[in-house]
Design a protein around this motif. Structure first.
Motif, mmCIF file in Angstrom:
data_model
loop_
_atom_site.group_PDB
_atom_site.id
_atom_site.type_symbol
_atom_site.label_atom_id
_atom_site.label_comp_id
_atom_site.label_asym_id
_atom_site.label_seq_id
_atom_site.Cartn_x
_atom_site.Cartn_y
_atom_site.Cartn_z
ATOM 1 N N LEU A 20 0.823 -1.205 0.000
ATOM 2 C CA LEU A 20 0.000 0.000 0.000
ATOM 3 C C LEU A 20 0.860 1.259 0.000
ATOM 4 N N GLN A 21 1.983 1.242 0.710
ATOM 5 C CA GLN A 21 2.896 2.392 0.693
ATOM 6 C C GLN A 21 3.403 2.644 -0.727
ATOM 7 N N GLU A 22 3.726 1.557 -1.425
ATOM 8 C CA GLU A 22 4.181 1.684 -2.810
ATOM 9 C C GLU A 22 3.078 2.285 -3.681
ATOM 10 N N LEU A 23 1.863 1.823 -3.520
ATOM 11 C CA LEU A 23 0.728 2.346 -4.281
ATOM 12 C C LEU A 23 0.499 3.829 -3.972
ATOM 13 N N ILE A 24 0.494 4.167 -2.713
ATOM 14 C CA ILE A 24 0.207 5.532 -2.267
ATOM 15 C C ILE A 24 1.281 6.509 -2.741
ATOM 16 N N SER A 25 2.529 6.044 -2.822
ATOM 17 C CA SER A 25 3.633 6.945 -3.180
ATOM 18 C C SER A 25 3.780 7.157 -4.691
ATOM 19 N N ARG A 26 3.160 6.303 -5.497
ATOM 20 C CA ARG A 26 3.318 6.464 -6.943
ATOM 21 C C ARG A 26 2.397 7.552 -7.476
ATOM 22 N N GLY A 27 2.818 8.164 -8.537
ATOM 23 C CA GLY A 27 1.990 9.186 -9.172
ATOM 24 C C GLY A 27 0.821 8.549 -9.906
ATOM 25 N N LEU A 28 -0.292 9.240 -9.921
ATOM 26 C CA LEU A 28 -1.479 8.742 -10.604
ATOM 27 C C LEU A 28 -1.773 9.624 -11.813
ATOM 28 N N PRO A 29 -2.232 9.020 -12.914
ATOM 29 C CA PRO A 29 -2.621 9.835 -14.074
ATOM 30 C C PRO A 29 -3.732 10.812 -13.697
ATOM 31 N N ASP A 30 -3.833 11.899 -14.446
ATOM 32 C CA ASP A 30 -4.820 12.947 -14.156
ATOM 33 C C ASP A 30 -6.254 12.445 -14.123
ATOM 34 N N GLY A 31 -6.574 11.429 -14.911
ATOM 35 C CA GLY A 31 -7.951 10.950 -15.005
ATOM 36 C C GLY A 31 -8.433 10.140 -13.817
ATOM 37 N N VAL A 32 -7.557 9.859 -12.848
ATOM 38 C CA VAL A 32 -7.965 9.058 -11.691
ATOM 39 C C VAL A 32 -8.723 9.951 -10.712
ATOM 40 N N ARG A 33 -10.004 9.647 -10.525
ATOM 41 C CA ARG A 33 -10.849 10.403 -9.607
ATOM 42 C C ARG A 33 -10.903 9.721 -8.244
ATOM 43 N N CYS A 34 -10.720 8.388 -8.237
ATOM 44 C CA CYS A 34 -10.894 7.628 -7.004
ATOM 45 C C CYS A 34 -10.147 6.303 -7.106
ATOM 46 N N ILE A 35 -9.587 5.872 -5.977
ATOM 47 C CA ILE A 35 -9.037 4.522 -5.872
ATOM 48 C C ILE A 35 -10.091 3.702 -5.142
ATOM 49 N N GLN A 36 -10.437 2.575 -5.732
ATOM 50 C CA GLN A 36 -11.428 1.705 -5.114
ATOM 51 C C GLN A 36 -10.825 0.312 -4.956
ATOM 52 N N VAL A 37 -10.830 -0.181 -3.731
ATOM 53 C CA VAL A 37 -10.371 -1.545 -3.470
ATOM 54 C C VAL A 37 -11.621 -2.403 -3.319
ATOM 55 N N MET A 38 -11.749 -3.378 -4.201
ATOM 56 C CA MET A 38 -12.916 -4.255 -4.203
ATOM 57 C C MET A 38 -12.599 -5.516 -3.398
ATOM 58 N N ARG A 50 -8.824 -6.389 -4.953
ATOM 59 C CA ARG A 50 -8.337 -5.919 -6.245
ATOM 60 C C ARG A 50 -8.483 -4.404 -6.239
ATOM 61 N N VAL A 51 -7.449 -3.713 -6.685
ATOM 62 C CA VAL A 51 -7.408 -2.253 -6.676
ATOM 63 C C VAL A 51 -7.781 -1.725 -8.061
ATOM 64 N N TYR A 52 -8.757 -0.814 -8.079
ATOM 65 C CA TYR A 52 -9.203 -0.184 -9.316
ATOM 66 C C TYR A 52 -8.950 1.316 -9.232
ATOM 67 N N PHE A 53 -8.644 1.903 -10.361
ATOM 68 C CA PHE A 53 -8.431 3.340 -10.468
ATOM 69 C C PHE A 53 -9.561 3.869 -11.336
ATOM 70 N N LEU A 54 -10.485 4.595 -10.721
ATOM 71 C CA LEU A 54 -11.715 4.987 -11.395
ATOM 72 C C LEU A 54 -11.673 6.424 -11.887
ATOM 73 N N ASN A 55 -12.332 6.644 -13.028
ATOM 74 C CA ASN A 55 -12.453 7.992 -13.564
ATOM 75 C C ASN A 55 -13.717 8.650 -13.009
ATOM 76 N N ARG A 56 -14.043 9.802 -13.506
ATOM 77 C CA ARG A 56 -15.177 10.544 -12.954
ATOM 78 C C ARG A 56 -16.528 9.895 -13.193
ATOM 79 N N PHE A 57 -16.574 8.894 -14.082
ATOM 80 C CA PHE A 57 -17.825 8.181 -14.353
ATOM 81 C C PHE A 57 -17.836 6.773 -13.753
ATOM 82 N N GLN A 58 -16.912 6.479 -12.852
ATOM 83 C CA GLN A 58 -16.764 5.187 -12.188
ATOM 84 C C GLN A 58 -16.281 4.085 -13.129
ATOM 85 N N GLY A 59 -15.719 4.476 -14.258
ATOM 86 C CA GLY A 59 -15.093 3.510 -15.155
ATOM 87 C C GLY A 59 -13.603 3.472 -14.874
#
Length: 171
Positions: A20-38, A50-59
């Motif tokens: 999780l530290q590795e995930l949190i410290s990495r840069g995210l593309p501009d389109g990532v609105r939310c990190i969702q762990v399912m 499973r970790v998902y990187f969601l855009n503003r429409f939950q895709g």
């Protein structure tokens, strides 16, 4: 039938915090609105996250792929005494009396839903320890069928009103 699964979580806490530290410290593309762990319903005794990187429409946001956590450990609950949800359901179906089957199924669903919530709370705790509350992007842990309210990973608390979760997205 009931096994305390918390010692298995404890055994893998340091590894999860590290990932999780590795995930949190990495840069995210501009389109990532939310990190969702399912948390996947049928996954235990394997790793249910499973970790998902969601855009503003939950895709899925472009430029970053979903991934599984703790892939190196194989089974999260590595005890042959542990009975998976699927096997427990099969055991219920072998009962002859329909009301006994129903009662057994209710008990199975209750037990495994509680275990998934416990796994989600463990992940939230590890997220906090990994510094996740400092992340600028909203992050939540959810169960695939929404059997419990999403847990806000910044606070470590379940959302009280779904608007807190849904308000992150545009549609």
């Amino acid at each position: 039938m009931y096994m305390n699964i918390e010692p298995f979580f404890d055994k893998h806490t340091d590894a999860l915090i590290s990932e999780l530290q590795e995930l949190i410290s990495r840069g995210l593309p501009d389109g990532v609105r939310c990190i969702q762990v399912m948390v996947f319903r049928e996954s235990l005794p394997s790793v249910p996250f499973r970790v998902y990187f969601l855009n503003r429409f939950q895709g899925s946001a472009k430029g970053i792929k979903p991934f599984e956590l703790l892939t190196k450990i194989g089974a999260l609950i590595d005890d042959e005494e542990y009975v998976s949800r699927e096997d427990a359901i099969c055991d219920c179906l072998e009962l002859e009396n329909e009301s006994d089957q129903d009662s057994c199924m209710d008990s199975v669903y209750e037990k495994y839903d509680a275990e998934n919530l416990l796994a989600a709370k463990w992940l939230a705790s590890c997220w906090q320890k990994a510094g996740g509350s400092e992340l600028s992007v909203p992050a939540f842990v959810v169960e695939e069928d929404f059997q419990f309210n999403p847990i806000n990973l910044k606070t470590g608390q379940p959302v009280k009103h779904m608007a807190e979760y849904n308000g992150v997205f545009d549609g």
